[in-house]
Design a protein around this motif. Structure first.
Motif, PDB file in Angstrom:
ATOM      1  N   SER A  48      43.658  40.574  75.657  1.00 57.37           N
ATOM      2  CA  SER A  48      43.787  41.534  76.739  1.00 57.37           C
ATOM      3  C   SER A  48      42.931  42.754  76.406  1.00 57.37           C
ATOM      4  O   SER A  48      42.830  43.153  75.250  1.00 57.37           O
ATOM      5  CB  SER A  48      45.252  41.950  76.867  1.00 57.37           C
ATOM      6  N   ARG A  49      42.340  43.337  77.433  1.00 57.28           N
ATOM      7  CA  ARG A  49      41.563  44.560  77.209  1.00 57.28           C
ATOM      8  C   ARG A  49      42.468  45.703  76.795  1.00 57.28           C
ATOM      9  O   ARG A  49      41.986  46.720  76.307  1.00 57.28           O
ATOM     10  CB  ARG A  49      40.809  44.946  78.491  1.00 57.28           C
ATOM     11  N   ASP A  50      43.758  45.547  77.012  1.00 56.25           N
ATOM     12  CA  ASP A  50      44.666  46.649  76.711  1.00 56.25           C
ATOM     13  C   ASP A  50      45.393  46.491  75.390  1.00 56.25           C
ATOM     14  O   ASP A  50      46.211  47.329  75.027  1.00 56.25           O
ATOM     15  CB  ASP A  50      45.661  46.831  77.861  1.00 56.25           C
ATOM     16  N   ILE A  79      22.828  45.771  80.272  1.00 55.80           N
ATOM     17  CA  ILE A  79      24.203  45.650  79.782  1.00 55.80           C
ATOM     18  C   ILE A  79      24.951  46.912  80.173  1.00 55.80           C
ATOM     19  O   ILE A  79      24.415  48.020  80.076  1.00 55.80           O
ATOM     20  CB  ILE A  79      24.232  45.411  78.245  1.00 55.80           C
ATOM     21  N   CYS A  80      26.184  46.739  80.681  1.00 57.03           N
ATOM     22  CA  CYS A  80      26.903  47.929  81.146  1.00 57.03           C
ATOM     23  C   CYS A  80      28.322  48.025  80.576  1.00 57.03           C
ATOM     24  O   CYS A  80      29.085  48.900  80.959  1.00 57.03           O
ATOM     25  CB  CYS A  80      26.942  47.953  82.674  1.00 57.03           C
ATOM     26  N   GLY A  81      28.665  47.141  79.649  1.00 64.08           N
ATOM     27  CA  GLY A  81      29.984  47.265  79.006  1.00 64.08           C
ATOM     28  C   GLY A  81      29.932  48.346  77.927  1.00 64.08           C
ATOM     29  O   GLY A  81      28.862  48.887  77.607  1.00 64.08           O
ATOM     30  N   SER A 109      39.680  49.324  77.361  1.00 67.77           N
ATOM     31  CA  SER A 109      40.696  49.406  78.426  1.00 67.77           C
ATOM     32  C   SER A 109      40.113  50.201  79.585  1.00 67.77           C
ATOM     33  O   SER A 109      39.410  51.193  79.366  1.00 67.77           O
ATOM     34  CB  SER A 109      41.919  50.181  77.945  1.00 67.77           C
ATOM     35  N   HIS A 110      40.474  49.810  80.801  1.00 63.92           N
ATOM     36  CA  HIS A 110      39.938  50.536  81.967  1.00 63.92           C
ATOM     37  C   HIS A 110      40.238  52.030  81.885  1.00 63.92           C
ATOM     38  O   HIS A 110      39.393  52.853  82.207  1.00 63.92           O
ATOM     39  CB  HIS A 110      40.524  49.966  83.255  1.00 63.92           C
ATOM     40  N   VAL A 111      41.465  52.362  81.457  1.00 68.72           N
ATOM     41  CA  VAL A 111      41.826  53.789  81.424  1.00 68.72           C
ATOM     42  C   VAL A 111      41.012  54.537  80.363  1.00 68.72           C
ATOM     43  O   VAL A 111      40.650  55.697  80.543  1.00 68.72           O
ATOM     44  CB  VAL A 111      43.346  54.006  81.201  1.00 68.72           C
TER      45      VAL A 111
HETATM   46  C1  PEP Z   1      32.636  45.031  81.968  1.00 72.35           C
HETATM   47  O1  PEP Z   1      33.537  44.229  82.232  1.00 72.35           O
HETATM   48  O2  PEP Z   1      31.993  45.032  80.905  1.00 72.35           O
HETATM   49  C2  PEP Z   1      32.270  46.087  82.940  1.00 72.35           C
HETATM   50  C3  PEP Z   1      31.223  46.863  82.744  1.00 72.35           C
HETATM   51  O3  PEP Z   1      33.064  46.262  84.026  1.00 72.35           O
HETATM   52  P1  PEP Z   1      34.506  46.959  84.001  1.00 72.35           P
HETATM   53  O4  PEP Z   1      34.632  47.700  82.719  1.00 72.35           O
HETATM   54  O5  PEP Z   1      34.528  47.842  85.190  1.00 72.35           O
HETATM   55  O6  PEP Z   1      35.442  45.801  84.123  1.00 72.35           O
END
Ligand code: PEP
Ligand code: MG
Length: 443
Positions: A356-358, A392-394, A89-91
Protein backbone atom coordinates in the motif's frame (compact mmCIF):
# COMPACT_ATOMS: atom_id res chain seq x y z
CA UNK A 1 -34.32 23.34 8.77
CA UNK A 2 -33.73 19.63 9.09
CA UNK A 3 -31.06 20.06 11.74
CA UNK A 4 -33.36 22.01 14.02
CA UNK A 5 -36.23 19.57 13.53
CA UNK A 6 -33.92 16.68 14.35
CA UNK A 7 -32.61 18.36 17.51
CA UNK A 8 -36.16 19.11 18.65
CA UNK A 9 -37.26 15.52 18.06
CA UNK A 10 -34.21 14.20 19.88
CA UNK A 11 -35.02 16.49 22.83
CA UNK A 12 -38.56 15.14 22.99
CA UNK A 13 -37.36 11.56 22.75
CA UNK A 14 -34.80 12.17 25.52
CA UNK A 15 -37.60 13.24 27.86
CA UNK A 16 -39.76 10.24 26.99
CA UNK A 17 -36.88 7.81 27.52
CA UNK A 18 -36.06 9.46 30.86
CA UNK A 19 -39.63 8.79 32.02
CA UNK A 20 -39.49 5.06 31.26
CA UNK A 21 -39.67 2.93 34.36
CA UNK A 22 -37.45 0.06 33.23
CA UNK A 23 -33.71 0.93 33.58
CA UNK A 24 -32.92 -1.40 30.61
CA UNK A 25 -35.27 0.56 28.37
CA UNK A 26 -33.99 3.88 29.72
CA UNK A 27 -30.45 2.75 28.77
CA UNK A 28 -31.52 2.25 25.19
CA UNK A 29 -31.57 6.04 24.93
CA UNK A 30 -27.80 5.90 24.36
CA UNK A 31 -28.36 4.06 21.07
CA UNK A 32 -30.96 6.54 19.93
CA UNK A 33 -28.74 9.44 20.94
CA UNK A 34 -25.84 7.91 18.96
CA UNK A 35 -27.97 7.65 15.85
CA UNK A 36 -29.11 11.24 16.38
CA UNK A 37 -25.51 12.52 16.62
CA UNK A 38 -24.48 10.64 13.49
CA UNK A 39 -27.45 12.12 11.63
CA UNK A 40 -26.60 15.60 12.84
CA UNK A 41 -23.00 15.17 11.74
CA UNK A 42 -24.24 14.12 8.31
CA UNK A 43 -26.44 17.17 8.08
CA UNK A 44 -23.52 19.41 9.04
CA UNK A 45 -21.62 17.90 6.15
CA UNK A 46 -18.30 18.44 7.90
CA UNK A 47 -18.61 15.78 10.54
CA UNK A 48 -15.00 14.81 10.74
CA UNK A 49 -13.36 17.89 9.30
CA UNK A 50 -10.50 19.22 11.34
CA UNK A 51 -11.60 22.00 13.62
CA UNK A 52 -9.72 24.30 15.97
CA UNK A 53 -6.35 24.13 14.22
CA UNK A 54 -4.40 27.28 15.06
CA UNK A 55 -1.51 28.80 13.11
CA UNK A 56 1.72 27.09 14.16
CA UNK A 57 0.00 23.93 15.38
CA UNK A 58 1.47 20.54 14.62
CA UNK A 59 -1.06 17.79 13.96
CA UNK A 60 -0.13 14.29 15.10
CA UNK A 61 -2.43 11.61 13.67
CA UNK A 62 -2.54 8.03 12.55
CA UNK A 63 -3.63 9.06 9.06
CA UNK A 64 -5.35 12.03 7.44
CA UNK A 65 -7.32 12.67 4.27
CA UNK A 66 -6.41 14.92 1.38
CA UNK A 67 -9.04 17.35 2.59
CA UNK A 68 -7.38 17.47 6.03
CA UNK A 69 -4.09 18.51 4.43
CA UNK A 70 -5.84 21.29 2.52
CA UNK A 71 -7.51 22.46 5.76
CA UNK A 72 -4.21 22.30 7.67
CA UNK A 73 -2.52 24.48 5.05
CA UNK A 74 -5.41 26.94 5.10
CA UNK A 75 -5.26 27.15 8.93
CA UNK A 76 -1.51 27.88 8.84
CA UNK A 77 -0.49 24.67 10.62
CA UNK A 78 3.27 24.26 11.02
CA UNK A 79 3.61 20.56 10.40
CA UNK A 80 2.05 17.12 10.23
CA UNK A 81 3.31 13.94 11.90
CA UNK A 82 1.75 10.67 10.75
CA UNK A 83 1.99 7.20 12.23
CA UNK A 84 1.15 5.72 8.85
CA UNK A 85 2.09 6.75 5.35
CA UNK A 86 5.15 6.58 3.15
CA UNK A 87 7.00 9.13 1.02
CA UNK A 88 4.57 8.38 -1.80
CA UNK A 89 1.25 8.53 0.11
CA UNK A 90 -1.11 10.92 -1.65
CA UNK A 91 -1.32 13.12 1.44
CA UNK A 92 2.46 13.27 1.78
CA UNK A 93 2.84 14.13 -1.91
CA UNK A 94 0.38 16.96 -1.36
CA UNK A 95 2.23 18.23 1.75
CA UNK A 96 5.43 18.29 -0.28
CA UNK A 97 3.92 20.34 -3.05
CA UNK A 98 2.01 22.65 -0.70
CA UNK A 99 5.10 23.20 1.46
CA UNK A 100 3.68 21.76 4.69
CA UNK A 101 6.43 20.06 6.70
CA UNK A 102 5.45 16.44 7.21
CA UNK A 103 7.00 13.25 8.49
CA UNK A 104 5.21 9.96 7.88
CA UNK A 105 5.61 6.44 9.23
CA UNK A 106 6.34 7.63 12.81
CA UNK A 107 5.11 4.56 14.68
CA UNK A 108 4.10 5.20 18.29
CA UNK A 109 3.80 8.97 17.78
CA UNK A 110 0.30 9.15 19.23
CA UNK A 111 1.36 7.38 22.38
CA UNK A 112 4.55 9.36 22.85
CA UNK A 113 3.08 12.78 22.16
CA UNK A 114 0.29 14.61 23.93
CA UNK A 115 -1.22 18.06 23.51
CA UNK A 116 1.48 19.74 25.57
CA UNK A 117 4.52 17.98 24.10
CA UNK A 118 7.02 20.35 22.55
CA UNK A 119 7.92 19.17 19.03
CA UNK A 120 10.47 19.99 16.39
CA UNK A 121 9.64 18.68 12.92
CA UNK A 122 12.06 18.69 10.00
CA UNK A 123 10.16 17.48 6.96
CA UNK A 124 13.15 17.48 4.61
CA UNK A 125 15.25 15.32 6.92
CA UNK A 126 12.30 13.20 8.07
CA UNK A 127 13.01 13.95 11.73
CA UNK A 128 10.64 14.51 14.67
CA UNK A 129 12.25 15.58 17.94
CA UNK A 130 10.24 15.39 21.16
CA UNK A 131 10.48 17.29 24.48
CA UNK A 132 13.99 18.30 25.60
CA UNK A 133 15.61 17.32 22.31
CA UNK A 134 13.10 19.51 20.48
CA UNK A 135 13.73 22.45 22.83
CA UNK A 136 17.50 22.32 22.54
CA UNK A 137 17.27 22.04 18.74
CA UNK A 138 14.95 25.04 18.67
CA UNK A 139 17.39 26.97 20.87
CA UNK A 140 20.34 26.07 18.64
CA UNK A 141 18.45 27.24 15.60
CA UNK A 142 17.34 30.43 17.34
CA UNK A 143 20.89 31.33 18.43
CA UNK A 144 22.44 30.51 15.03
CA UNK A 145 23.63 33.66 13.23
CA UNK A 146 20.87 34.82 10.93
CA UNK A 147 21.77 33.96 7.40
CA UNK A 148 21.40 36.41 4.57
CA UNK A 149 18.04 36.21 2.83
CA UNK A 150 18.05 33.20 0.55
CA UNK A 151 19.52 34.04 -2.81
CA UNK A 152 17.16 33.76 -5.74
CA UNK A 153 17.72 30.40 -7.36
CA UNK A 154 19.66 30.71 -10.59
CA UNK A 155 17.54 31.11 -13.66
CA UNK A 156 16.97 27.83 -15.50
CA UNK A 157 18.98 29.06 -18.45
CA UNK A 158 22.02 29.72 -16.23
CA UNK A 159 22.01 26.17 -14.89
CA UNK A 160 20.89 24.34 -18.00
CA UNK A 161 21.77 20.70 -17.68
CA UNK A 162 22.82 18.66 -20.69
CA UNK A 163 23.92 15.06 -21.00
CA UNK A 164 27.06 13.79 -22.70
CA UNK A 165 25.43 14.05 -26.12
CA UNK A 166 24.33 17.63 -25.53
CA UNK A 167 20.72 16.64 -24.96
CA UNK A 168 18.95 18.90 -22.46
CA UNK A 169 17.65 17.53 -19.16
CA UNK A 170 14.13 18.91 -18.76
CA UNK A 171 12.58 19.57 -15.35
CA UNK A 172 8.86 20.24 -15.28
CA UNK A 173 6.56 20.99 -12.36
CA UNK A 174 4.04 18.71 -10.71
CA UNK A 175 0.93 20.80 -10.15
CA UNK A 176 -1.42 19.89 -7.31
CA UNK A 177 -3.55 22.55 -5.63
CA UNK A 178 -1.87 25.82 -6.47
CA UNK A 179 0.96 26.71 -8.68
CA UNK A 180 2.56 30.09 -8.91
CA UNK A 181 3.84 29.93 -12.48
CA UNK A 182 6.47 32.65 -11.93
CA UNK A 183 7.87 30.95 -8.87
CA UNK A 184 7.88 27.56 -10.61
CA UNK A 185 9.80 29.11 -13.52
CA UNK A 186 12.26 30.80 -11.14
CA UNK A 187 12.89 27.43 -9.53
CA UNK A 188 13.67 26.02 -12.95
CA UNK A 189 10.38 24.48 -14.13
CA UNK A 190 10.14 24.22 -17.88
CA UNK A 191 6.36 23.79 -17.98
CA UNK A 192 4.11 21.31 -16.18
CA UNK A 193 4.77 17.58 -16.40
CA UNK A 194 1.79 16.46 -14.33
CA UNK A 195 -1.30 18.43 -13.37
CA UNK A 196 -3.40 16.41 -10.95
CA UNK A 197 -6.83 17.76 -11.95
CA UNK A 198 -8.49 15.80 -9.13
CA UNK A 199 -8.17 18.88 -6.92
CA UNK A 200 -10.51 20.83 -9.22
CA UNK A 201 -13.28 18.39 -8.27
CA UNK A 202 -12.68 17.92 -4.54
CA UNK A 203 -14.98 19.61 -2.00
CA UNK A 204 -17.66 20.58 -4.52
CA UNK A 205 -21.33 19.69 -4.70
CA UNK A 206 -21.35 19.34 -8.48
CA UNK A 207 -18.61 18.75 -11.02
CA UNK A 208 -17.13 21.90 -12.59
CA UNK A 209 -18.81 22.92 -15.83
CA UNK A 210 -17.16 22.88 -19.23
CA UNK A 211 -16.91 26.70 -19.20
CA UNK A 212 -15.31 26.74 -15.76
CA UNK A 213 -12.77 24.06 -16.64
CA UNK A 214 -11.96 25.64 -20.00
CA UNK A 215 -11.19 28.96 -18.27
CA UNK A 216 -8.95 27.31 -15.64
CA UNK A 217 -7.07 25.23 -18.23
CA UNK A 218 -6.64 28.16 -20.60
CA UNK A 219 -5.30 30.35 -17.75
CA UNK A 220 -2.55 27.90 -16.79
CA UNK A 221 -1.70 27.03 -20.40
CA UNK A 222 -1.24 30.74 -21.13
CA UNK A 223 0.85 31.32 -18.00
CA UNK A 224 3.33 28.63 -18.99
CA UNK A 225 3.28 29.18 -22.75
CA UNK A 226 5.28 28.39 -24.79
CA UNK A 227 6.29 25.60 -22.37
CA UNK A 228 4.31 22.35 -22.26
CA UNK A 229 1.47 21.87 -19.76
CA UNK A 230 0.58 18.20 -19.24
CA UNK A 231 -2.96 17.84 -17.93
CA UNK A 232 -3.85 14.48 -16.44
CA UNK A 233 -7.45 13.43 -16.91
CA UNK A 234 -9.37 13.04 -13.66
CA UNK A 235 -7.94 10.27 -11.50
CA UNK A 236 -10.02 9.32 -8.48
CA UNK A 237 -7.37 7.74 -6.31
CA UNK A 238 -6.23 8.88 -2.90
CA UNK A 239 -7.88 9.16 0.48
CA UNK A 240 -11.04 11.24 0.45
CA UNK A 241 -14.50 10.80 1.91
CA UNK A 242 -17.24 10.25 -0.65
CA UNK A 243 -19.18 13.26 0.54
CA UNK A 244 -16.22 15.46 -0.40
CA UNK A 245 -16.80 14.57 -4.02
CA UNK A 246 -19.36 16.15 -6.35
CA UNK A 247 -22.53 14.08 -6.31
CA UNK A 248 -21.93 12.93 -9.91
CA UNK A 249 -18.81 11.13 -8.71
CA UNK A 250 -20.23 9.37 -5.67
CA UNK A 251 -20.97 5.67 -5.43
CA UNK A 252 -18.28 4.60 -7.85
CA UNK A 253 -16.18 2.37 -5.61
CA UNK A 254 -12.72 1.71 -6.97
CA UNK A 255 -12.73 3.63 -10.22
CA UNK A 256 -9.22 4.91 -10.67
CA UNK A 257 -8.03 6.81 -13.69
CA UNK A 258 -9.48 6.33 -17.15
CA UNK A 259 -11.87 3.65 -15.91
CA UNK A 260 -14.10 6.58 -15.12
CA UNK A 261 -14.80 6.74 -18.85
CA UNK A 262 -16.88 3.58 -18.55
CA UNK A 263 -18.82 4.69 -15.51
CA UNK A 264 -19.13 8.45 -15.98
CA UNK A 265 -18.44 9.15 -19.67
CA UNK A 266 -20.15 12.53 -19.44
CA UNK A 267 -17.66 13.74 -16.78
CA UNK A 268 -14.70 12.70 -18.93
CA UNK A 269 -16.29 14.18 -22.04
CA UNK A 270 -16.76 17.53 -20.28
CA UNK A 271 -13.12 17.52 -19.28
CA UNK A 272 -11.91 16.57 -22.76
CA UNK A 273 -14.06 19.20 -24.42
CA UNK A 274 -12.91 21.90 -21.98
CA UNK A 275 -9.31 20.92 -22.74
CA UNK A 276 -9.89 21.20 -26.48
CA UNK A 277 -11.47 24.63 -26.03
CA UNK A 278 -8.46 25.76 -23.97
CA UNK A 279 -5.83 24.18 -26.17
CA UNK A 280 -5.11 27.26 -28.29
CA UNK A 281 -3.98 29.17 -25.17
CA UNK A 282 -0.70 27.28 -24.89
CA UNK A 283 1.00 23.93 -25.46
CA UNK A 284 -1.31 21.25 -24.14
CA UNK A 285 -0.59 17.57 -23.64
CA UNK A 286 -3.23 15.20 -22.23
CA UNK A 287 -2.15 12.39 -19.92
CA UNK A 288 -4.22 9.25 -19.29
CA UNK A 289 -3.92 7.83 -15.76
CA UNK A 290 -4.18 4.18 -14.70
CA UNK A 291 -4.32 2.77 -18.20
CA UNK A 292 -4.35 -1.02 -17.96
CA UNK A 293 -5.51 -2.00 -21.45
CA UNK A 294 -4.60 -0.80 -24.92
CA UNK A 295 -8.22 -0.38 -25.79
CA UNK A 296 -8.54 2.42 -23.21
CA UNK A 297 -5.97 4.48 -25.11
CA UNK A 298 -7.67 4.11 -28.47
CA UNK A 299 -11.16 4.77 -27.17
CA UNK A 300 -10.20 7.93 -25.24
CA UNK A 301 -8.08 9.18 -28.13
CA UNK A 302 -11.14 8.70 -30.36
CA UNK A 303 -13.30 10.75 -27.95
CA UNK A 304 -10.62 13.45 -27.85
CA UNK A 305 -10.45 13.52 -31.64
CA UNK A 306 -14.22 13.76 -31.87
CA UNK A 307 -14.22 16.90 -29.69
CA UNK A 308 -11.20 18.38 -31.46
CA UNK A 309 -12.86 17.94 -34.87
CA UNK A 310 -16.17 19.23 -33.57
CA UNK A 311 -14.53 22.39 -32.24
CA UNK A 312 -12.17 22.70 -35.19
CA UNK A 313 -8.98 22.64 -33.11
CA UNK A 314 -5.75 20.69 -33.61
CA UNK A 315 -5.51 17.41 -31.78
CA UNK A 316 -3.16 17.72 -28.76
CA UNK A 317 -0.66 15.01 -27.87
CA UNK A 318 -2.10 12.12 -25.87
CA UNK A 319 0.21 10.30 -23.47
CA UNK A 320 -0.09 7.35 -21.13
CA UNK A 321 0.98 6.98 -17.51
CA UNK A 322 2.92 3.81 -16.93
CA UNK A 323 1.77 2.92 -13.44
CA UNK A 324 -0.20 -0.32 -13.82
CA UNK A 325 2.19 -3.28 -14.22
CA UNK A 326 -0.07 -4.93 -16.83
CA UNK A 327 0.60 -2.12 -19.27
CA UNK A 328 4.34 -2.43 -18.75
CA UNK A 329 4.04 -5.90 -20.25
CA UNK A 330 2.62 -4.44 -23.46
CA UNK A 331 4.94 -1.48 -23.47
CA UNK A 332 5.79 -1.62 -27.18
CA UNK A 333 2.13 -1.57 -28.21
CA UNK A 334 1.47 1.23 -25.73
CA UNK A 335 4.39 3.30 -27.01
CA UNK A 336 3.17 2.78 -30.58
CA UNK A 337 -0.30 4.02 -29.62
CA UNK A 338 0.88 7.08 -27.63
CA UNK A 339 2.48 10.44 -28.30
CA UNK A 340 4.43 10.33 -25.03
CA UNK A 341 4.81 8.20 -21.89
CA UNK A 342 5.08 9.20 -18.24
CA UNK A 343 6.29 6.78 -15.59
CA UNK A 344 4.11 7.02 -12.46
CA UNK A 345 6.60 5.43 -10.12
CA UNK A 346 4.40 5.91 -7.04
CA UNK A 347 1.66 3.54 -8.09
CA UNK A 348 3.95 1.41 -10.22
CA UNK A 349 6.15 0.70 -7.20
CA UNK A 350 3.19 0.00 -4.92
CA UNK A 351 1.55 -2.32 -7.45
CA UNK A 352 4.73 -4.12 -8.48
CA UNK A 353 5.70 -4.74 -4.87
CA UNK A 354 2.12 -5.37 -3.71
CA UNK A 355 2.42 -2.69 -1.03
CA UNK A 356 0.00 0.00 0.00
CA UNK A 357 1.20 3.52 -0.68
CA UNK A 358 0.14 4.34 2.85
CA UNK A 359 2.10 1.66 4.64
CA UNK A 360 5.43 2.87 6.00
CA UNK A 361 7.98 1.06 3.89
CA UNK A 362 11.67 1.71 3.52
CA UNK A 363 11.58 -0.39 0.35
CA UNK A 364 9.18 1.73 -1.62
CA UNK A 365 10.47 4.95 -0.07
CA UNK A 366 14.00 4.42 -1.20
CA UNK A 367 13.37 3.13 -4.68
CA UNK A 368 12.71 -0.51 -5.38
CA UNK A 369 15.32 -2.07 -7.67
CA UNK A 370 12.55 -3.56 -9.85
CA UNK A 371 11.41 -0.03 -10.68
CA UNK A 372 14.69 1.82 -10.58
CA UNK A 373 16.68 -0.63 -12.66
CA UNK A 374 14.14 -2.62 -14.65
CA UNK A 375 10.76 -0.98 -15.21
CA UNK A 376 12.05 2.49 -16.05
CA UNK A 377 14.66 1.14 -18.45
CA UNK A 378 12.01 -0.87 -20.31
CA UNK A 379 9.84 2.19 -20.74
CA UNK A 380 12.76 4.35 -21.88
CA UNK A 381 13.84 1.73 -24.42
CA UNK A 382 10.32 1.32 -25.79
CA UNK A 383 10.11 5.12 -26.09
CA UNK A 384 13.34 5.14 -28.09
CA UNK A 385 12.15 2.32 -30.36
CA UNK A 386 8.94 4.17 -31.18
CA UNK A 387 10.24 7.73 -31.14
CA UNK A 388 8.06 8.90 -28.23
CA UNK A 389 9.37 10.94 -25.29
CA UNK A 390 9.43 9.42 -21.82
CA UNK A 391 9.21 11.36 -18.58
CA UNK A 392 8.86 10.39 -14.94
CA UNK A 393 6.50 12.10 -12.52
CA UNK A 394 6.47 9.91 -9.40
CA UNK A 395 8.25 10.98 -6.21
CA UNK A 396 11.34 8.97 -7.04
CA UNK A 397 12.09 11.69 -9.60
CA UNK A 398 12.69 14.21 -6.82
CA UNK A 399 14.98 12.11 -4.65
CA UNK A 400 18.57 13.31 -5.05
CA UNK A 401 19.97 9.90 -4.09
CA UNK A 402 18.39 8.47 -7.26
CA UNK A 403 19.57 11.16 -9.64
CA UNK A 404 22.45 9.09 -11.00
CA UNK A 405 20.39 5.91 -11.46
CA UNK A 406 17.54 7.75 -13.17
CA UNK A 407 19.91 9.46 -15.60
CA UNK A 408 21.74 6.18 -16.22
CA UNK A 409 18.44 4.55 -17.14
CA UNK A 410 18.17 7.06 -19.98
CA UNK A 411 15.52 9.37 -18.54
CA UNK A 412 15.92 12.99 -19.60
CA UNK A 413 12.52 14.46 -18.63
CA UNK A 414 11.46 14.80 -15.01
CA UNK A 415 8.37 16.21 -13.35
CA UNK A 416 8.69 17.14 -9.68
CA UNK A 417 7.39 19.48 -6.97
CA UNK A 418 8.90 22.89 -7.79
CA UNK A 419 10.40 23.44 -4.35
CA UNK A 420 12.53 20.31 -4.74
CA UNK A 421 13.90 21.36 -8.10
CA UNK A 422 17.05 23.20 -6.99
CA UNK A 423 18.23 20.21 -4.91
CA UNK A 424 17.44 17.71 -7.65
CA UNK A 425 19.07 19.90 -10.29
CA UNK A 426 22.23 20.08 -8.16
CA UNK A 427 22.24 16.28 -7.65
CA UNK A 428 21.84 15.77 -11.39
CA UNK A 429 24.71 18.16 -12.13
CA UNK A 430 26.95 16.13 -9.79
CA UNK A 431 25.80 12.84 -11.38
CA UNK A 432 26.43 14.12 -14.91
CA UNK A 433 29.83 15.48 -13.84
CA UNK A 434 30.99 12.22 -12.32
CA UNK A 435 29.73 10.25 -15.30
CA UNK A 436 31.81 12.52 -17.55
CA UNK A 437 34.90 12.09 -15.33
CA UNK A 438 34.46 8.32 -15.36
CA UNK A 439 34.31 8.34 -19.14
CA UNK A 440 37.50 10.39 -19.23
CA UNK A 441 39.28 8.05 -16.84
CA UNK A 442 38.18 4.99 -18.78
CA UNK A 443 39.23 6.63 -22.01
C1 PEP B 1 2.30 8.09 -9.65
O1 PEP B 1 1.49 7.19 -9.41
O2 PEP B 1 3.53 7.93 -9.66
C2 PEP B 1 1.83 9.46 -9.95
C3 PEP B 1 2.66 10.40 -10.34
O3 PEP B 1 0.51 9.74 -9.76
P1 PEP B 1 -0.19 9.94 -8.33
O4 PEP B 1 0.89 10.16 -7.33
O5 PEP B 1 -1.07 11.12 -8.50
O6 PEP B 1 -0.94 8.67 -8.15
MG1 MG C 1 -0.67 7.34 -9.81
Amino acid sequence: GAERALKQTLGELAQRFAQLRSPEFRDLWRDVEGIGSALLARLHGDADRLVGVEPGDILVARSVTIRDVIDLCAAGAAALVLEEGSLTSHVVVLCRSAGLAAVSGVRGALEAIDDETFLFVDGDAGVVLVGEAARSRRNTEASAPTTAPQAEPPSPAASRLVDETGRAIVLRANLDIDLDADRARRLGADGVGLWRTFYLYLGRETVPSEDELAAIFAGTLAEFAPAIVTVRLLDLSGPFAERELPHELRGLGDCRGVRLMEQRPEVMDTQLRALMRASAAGRLRILLPFVSELEEITSIAARARFHADDLGVAMPQIGVMIEVPAILMQIDDVAAASDFLAVGSNDLTALLLARSRDAPSARSDTGAPAVLFEAIRRVVEAGERHGVSVSICGEIASQPMHAAALLASGLREFSIAPRLMPTMRAAMAVALGSAARNRELLG
